[in-house]
Design a protein around this motif. Sequence first.
Motif, short mmCIF file in Angstrom:
data_model
loop_
_atom_site.label_atom_id
_atom_site.label_comp_id
_atom_site.label_asym_id
_atom_site.label_seq_id
_atom_site.Cartn_x
_atom_site.Cartn_y
_atom_site.Cartn_z
N ALA B 161 0.82 -1.22 0.00
CA ALA B 161 0.00 0.00 0.00
C ALA B 161 0.85 1.26 0.00
N VAL B 162 2.02 1.21 0.66
CA VAL B 162 2.82 2.44 0.77
C VAL B 162 4.01 2.43 -0.18
N SER B 163 4.09 1.43 -1.06
CA SER B 163 5.30 1.28 -1.88
C SER B 163 5.53 2.46 -2.82
N GLU B 164 4.48 3.24 -3.11
CA GLU B 164 4.63 4.37 -4.03
C GLU B 164 4.85 5.69 -3.30
N ILE B 165 4.57 5.70 -2.00
CA ILE B 165 4.66 6.95 -1.24
C ILE B 165 6.10 7.14 -0.75
N PRO B 166 6.71 8.30 -1.07
CA PRO B 166 8.15 8.50 -0.80
C PRO B 166 8.65 8.05 0.57
N ILE B 167 8.32 8.74 1.64
CA ILE B 167 8.96 8.43 2.92
C ILE B 167 8.43 7.12 3.51
N LEU B 168 7.13 6.95 3.41
CA LEU B 168 6.51 5.76 4.02
C LEU B 168 7.06 4.47 3.43
N THR B 170 10.02 3.81 2.62
CA THR B 170 11.26 3.46 3.30
C THR B 170 11.00 2.97 4.71
N VAL B 171 10.10 3.69 5.41
CA VAL B 171 9.83 3.35 6.80
C VAL B 171 9.17 1.98 6.91
N PHE B 172 8.31 1.66 5.93
CA PHE B 172 7.63 0.37 5.98
C PHE B 172 8.09 -0.54 4.85
N ALA B 173 9.40 -0.52 4.55
CA ALA B 173 9.91 -1.36 3.48
C ALA B 173 9.90 -2.82 3.91
N GLY B 174 9.39 -3.69 3.03
CA GLY B 174 9.37 -5.12 3.31
C GLY B 174 10.67 -5.77 2.90
N PRO B 175 10.83 -7.04 2.94
CA PRO B 175 9.81 -7.95 3.47
C PRO B 175 9.83 -8.01 4.98
N SER B 176 8.66 -8.33 5.54
CA SER B 176 8.58 -8.46 7.00
C SER B 176 8.68 -9.93 7.38
N TYR B 177 9.41 -10.19 8.47
CA TYR B 177 9.50 -11.56 8.98
C TYR B 177 8.61 -11.74 10.21
N GLY B 178 7.79 -10.74 10.48
CA GLY B 178 6.94 -10.82 11.67
C GLY B 178 7.66 -10.32 12.90
N GLN B 179 8.97 -10.64 13.01
CA GLN B 179 9.74 -10.15 14.15
C GLN B 179 10.51 -8.92 13.71
N GLY B 180 10.39 -7.86 14.46
CA GLY B 180 11.10 -6.65 14.08
C GLY B 180 10.78 -5.51 15.02
N ILE B 181 11.27 -4.32 14.64
CA ILE B 181 11.12 -3.14 15.48
C ILE B 181 9.64 -2.82 15.74
N SER B 269 13.82 0.74 7.93
CA SER B 269 12.49 0.16 7.93
C SER B 269 12.08 -0.33 9.32
N LEU B 270 10.84 0.01 9.70
CA LEU B 270 10.33 -0.46 10.99
C LEU B 270 10.00 -1.95 10.94
N LEU B 271 9.86 -2.49 9.73
CA LEU B 271 9.50 -3.90 9.61
C LEU B 271 10.72 -4.80 9.74
#
Lengths: 287, 328
Positions: B161-168, B170-181, B269-271
């Motif tokens: 959903a956020v892959s096209e929005i500039p800052i977001l 980066t902040v929510f860049a995947g992939p997510s492993y479920g465990q993270g910040i 990335s927070l993910l």
Amino acid sequence: MEPVAVRARALPARRKSANAVFQGLCYAATALGLTALCLILGSLLYNGVGGLSLRVFTEITPGPGSQGGLLNAIVGSLIMTVLGVAVGTPIGILAGTFMAEYGRYKRITPVVRFINDILLSAPSIIIGLFVYELVVVPMGGFSALAGGAALAIIVIPVVIRTTEDMLLLVPNQLREAAASIGAPRSVIIRSVCYKAAQAGIVTGVLLAVARVSGETAPLLFTALGNLNFSLRLTSPMASLPLTINQFASSAYPEWQSLAWTGALIITAAVLLLSIVARVLVSKRSSR
Amino acid sequence: MVNIPMSAVSIGGRDLAVRRFAASDAFFRLLTRSAAYFVLTLLGGFLLTLVFGAWLALSTFGISFFTSQSWNPNPDILKFGALAPIYGTVVTSAVAMTLALPVGLGIAVFLTELCPLRLRRVIGTAIELLAGVPSIIYGMWGLFVLAPVLQNLENNYLAPAVSEIPILSTVFAGPSYGQGILTAGIILAIMVLPFIAAVSRDVFQTVPPVLKEAAFGLGATTREVVTRVVLPYSRVGVIGGAMLALGRALGETMAVTFVIGNDPKVRASLLAPGTTISSSIANEFAEAKEAMHSSALVALGLILFVITLIVLAAARLLLLRMNKQAGA
């Protein structure tokens, strides 16, 4: 006059809807919070109850891939909690007594109270590091004694806080009445003030037990944990939270299921202790 | 009941009894006083032992300990920098406070202003009880229940959903492993939530009812009473309570260790997985063989202790000010 009249009518509507939104958000926040907490307790019951059996309390922790119980962990938890409370409670009560009685108007008392409040919420893993340097290194190894010492340091601020609060609630007339029949200060404190504040101090100790029995971080490198049954205070000892920590992060389904059961037991015990403590307080205040 | 030993009176007479009382009195007084001073030495002892244990690492790496993010316990390399754990600690706590503060305040407003009286005590007590649930329970739940759900949500919905929005992006860049910040931040938020709610409720209750009633009498809505009367009056206390919660979040160990992913790197990335000070210590300290490795971990502990000390001291000072204001 027209615009004013319009504004007067329009404003309440806007204020009303803003208020509705605000109240809705507050309801939603409460619902969200309660749901999260129910989910946690629910999954604890769901995953933990299945593993509850007599075996959990009679057998020691199994090796990977086999069946067993949590006996050594439960016994270890009890021993170290008793150690911690037995050492921490007298120190806490004495310090609380100084702050409420002898040192009530001394300049040092607010300082002690301030430091104590900070200790009350200091990160428990730091306490583990402290005890490691002070007990584990000189003794040459991990031990139940070190675990008990770490727990005692957590108990002290909790007991100090409640002891001071409760002694401050004791009416001064009681002290004056005792003094008027010639009782010295120490006798007044021990025979009059402690009796009057008894229920509150017991509550503080119970809360400390509840707090300590769920602590994991300060035991990680003091008591270390032990898969075997051990009663020796000078060697590593198992504890329920330590075992949960080890088993939950393992890859074996038997261990994970035991971790859930252990988590259920410890949560039930902690909640029960806090409820008993609360009932004690409310009994006292209603009397 | 006052126990005055009669034997003292009969054998030695009044003088002896008085002297004995004076002696036991002085002894008891000394005992309580030393216990009180023991508390002071405890805090000093923490600082001293931590500085002592951290000395090797701090003197070897100097200022680079705070700026480097290389964390290599390999016996041939042994290079340590605290940047990644410090970053992880600060970011997880920031996420936790961002999520928990509005919700906790909402619950406090609900409990003091909206809740029917009968439910008030029940919900209030439930929240206080839950503040006492051991942190390892939250960690376990995060690992087994929350992390898989979040992994699915983040990979399939949030990151695309956020892959096209500039800052977001980066902040929510995947992939997510479920465990993270982010997962650690959410677990921390759930953990400090009951605490924030309970403290804010207590603080809100110190607002004199007369003030609120006057505002209601002028026709103010609940929202206006809360934002213009209750919050301004209790601001200092709310901030103090929030900082107490922050102090807990910063130092929390077990809830975070399970879900942070334990990777000592700074990532935008927070993910992504990360690490915190407390989880690094929890994971590595018992296994640290090299003196330099354990010293670096103790140095991390020292940093954590100093940070929480400052936050907690500020919180207590604010709450003291609040109490003085309420008493005046």
